[in-house]
Scaffold this active site. Sequence first.
Site, mmCIF file in Angstrom:
data_model
loop_
_atom_site.group_PDB
_atom_site.id
_atom_site.type_symbol
_atom_site.label_atom_id
_atom_site.label_comp_id
_atom_site.label_asym_id
_atom_site.label_seq_id
_atom_site.Cartn_x
_atom_site.Cartn_y
_atom_site.Cartn_z
ATOM 1 N N CYS A 86 0.821 -1.164 -0.020
ATOM 2 C CA CYS A 86 0.117 0.067 0.038
ATOM 3 C C CYS A 86 0.750 1.385 -0.058
ATOM 4 O O CYS A 86 1.578 1.440 -1.039
ATOM 5 C CB CYS A 86 -1.101 -0.227 1.277
ATOM 6 S SG CYS A 86 -2.453 1.124 1.002
ATOM 7 N N HIS A 176 -3.593 -4.928 0.695
ATOM 8 C CA HIS A 176 -3.238 -5.582 1.858
ATOM 9 C C HIS A 176 -3.245 -7.020 1.764
ATOM 10 O O HIS A 176 -4.362 -7.674 2.433
ATOM 11 C CB HIS A 176 -3.976 -4.868 2.992
ATOM 12 C CG HIS A 176 -3.652 -3.494 3.161
ATOM 13 N ND1 HIS A 176 -2.651 -3.102 3.971
ATOM 14 C CD2 HIS A 176 -4.405 -2.502 2.727
ATOM 15 C CE1 HIS A 176 -2.638 -1.819 4.036
ATOM 16 N NE2 HIS A 176 -3.645 -1.147 3.230
ATOM 17 N N GLU A 178 -1.672 -8.642 4.449
ATOM 18 C CA GLU A 178 -1.900 -9.014 5.613
ATOM 19 C C GLU A 178 -3.128 -9.447 6.375
ATOM 20 O O GLU A 178 -3.321 -9.993 7.187
ATOM 21 C CB GLU A 178 -0.902 -7.993 6.261
ATOM 22 C CG GLU A 178 -1.299 -6.732 6.680
ATOM 23 C CD GLU A 178 -1.042 -5.705 5.498
ATOM 24 O OE1 GLU A 178 -1.120 -6.271 4.389
ATOM 25 O OE2 GLU A 178 -0.988 -4.563 5.831
#
Length: 519
Positions: A86, A176, A178
């Site tokens: 990002c 993202h 994660e």
Amino acid sequence: MTKPQYQSLLIIDFGSQVTKLIARRLRELNIFCEVHPYQRITEKFLTEFKPKAIIFSGSPKSVNDENNPKVPLSIYRLGLPILGICYGQQLMMHQLGGHVEGGIGTAEFGPAYLSNERNLKLLKGWFKDGSELVWMSHGDHVSIVAPGFKIYAKSLNAPIAVVADTSRHFYAVQFHPEVYHTPKGSLLFKNFVKIAGFTGDWTMNDYQKTAILKIRATVGDAKVICGISGGVDSSVTAALLHKAIGEKLTCVFVDHGFLRKEEAQEVLGMFKAKMNIPIIHADESNLFLRELEGISDPEKKRKKIGKLFIDVFQKYALQIPGAKFLAQGTLYPDVIESVSFNEGGSETIKSHHNVGGLPKKLGLKLVEPLRELFKDEVRTLGTELGLSKTFVNRHPFPGPGLAIRCPGEITKEKVDILRNADAIYIDQIKKFQLYDEIWQAFVVILPVRTVGVMGDKRTFDFACTLRAVTSIDGMTADYYPFTHEFLRDTSTRIINEVPGINRVTYDITSKPPGTIEWE
Ligand code: XMP
């Protein structure tokens, strides 16, 4: 800074809310990693840390802001694989000669579909069924890629969603990976660490051996005191220390009287009988009840309990001659200093019960052998050390215990009623095999009596509420969607089996806007 002997990955934090999750994903892959704020990243730091690869986190900032968070340009000359996420992607493009823009209509918040432009090792196993679901959260976007980079995937509002310069092993993604909402995120990290040459050498067994050697070297011949709360972290700390230094460890178990049903006996049984660890049982429940009389403000309660806890611990600790160290179960999430962009400073929602003031007061040095671990790693370590699976997998329990589940004034009568209701609720959850699906569950006794009818008699008893949440880390949470059958059965059992309660409600508030505990 700790200097790990494992292959290590450096995560540079630019202030994203979800940086800790990057570390989680990597630890799941047996990769040792540490999160450090971008301000700390200097050439000296990098030389000492010796990362094998680097990840840049997201950020609430824009690369086009004056004083935007950045890294020294020399980082790109280290020859190390880098993954930008990002803001991390945008920073990489910005610093290496590309361009980033804001603008109406280019923001994406929430789910997005990624389509493939060309094959990339980082995305191996992706796009098997066409597009892939990812989680986006960005205002700015990359409009011109830096020299040497190619575009590998795009989304509707991010035509430059994945870029890479494979010759330098630089990878950058707008989404993202994660967060759990990117289903193939873990696979992306797995591919990245494979490209970077990690072998996955971070195992709990290895960790245990190294931690024991470290404890012995730090402590030498001195005695160590460990405060036991009955929770998983302090118990695992004690078990690890006992394995490392044996009899030189003494545990002090401060029993404030706000523990769950049979919890004190369980803890004592486990430490004394099963593990043969010396433990002092400081049963000060009367003192705590007396001192809390008349207090109904949640913050005053918390502060009072915190202060009493320290006083009591100190009283008992001073009776242990030759003690030089205090062991604490601090975990890695408490150690990570996430960058805060909250200019006003963040507001205190609740004063958490901690024993931070203790070492100074007692003149003791700290040993914190779990500082590098996440909660589930602590659980694995606990089982390896011989603690039972049921014990290490227990739901989190707050330091002030049942006292903060008893809004209004605390009385022995109310705490006893609450303890009994809580035991039945947890028993029900276990019977319905829901315990491991729920992150935390407990009963709150409400400061209100209601009218009921039992048999042919009028009752005027307390109402209680059941709380059950799903969560990853307690920072955000959602209520657990029990079936009506479960709620009906549990309500019936509590009212039938717990004298003093005649009404049961279910709390369906998420966090935010609520908090998990009521106080
Ligand atoms: P809240 O109520 O803030 O709770 O949403 C988040 C998590 O923290 C636990 N909690 C505490 N844990 N000392 C602790 O060790 C405390 O003072 C404390 N207060 C809340 C709470 O049980 C939940 O898991």
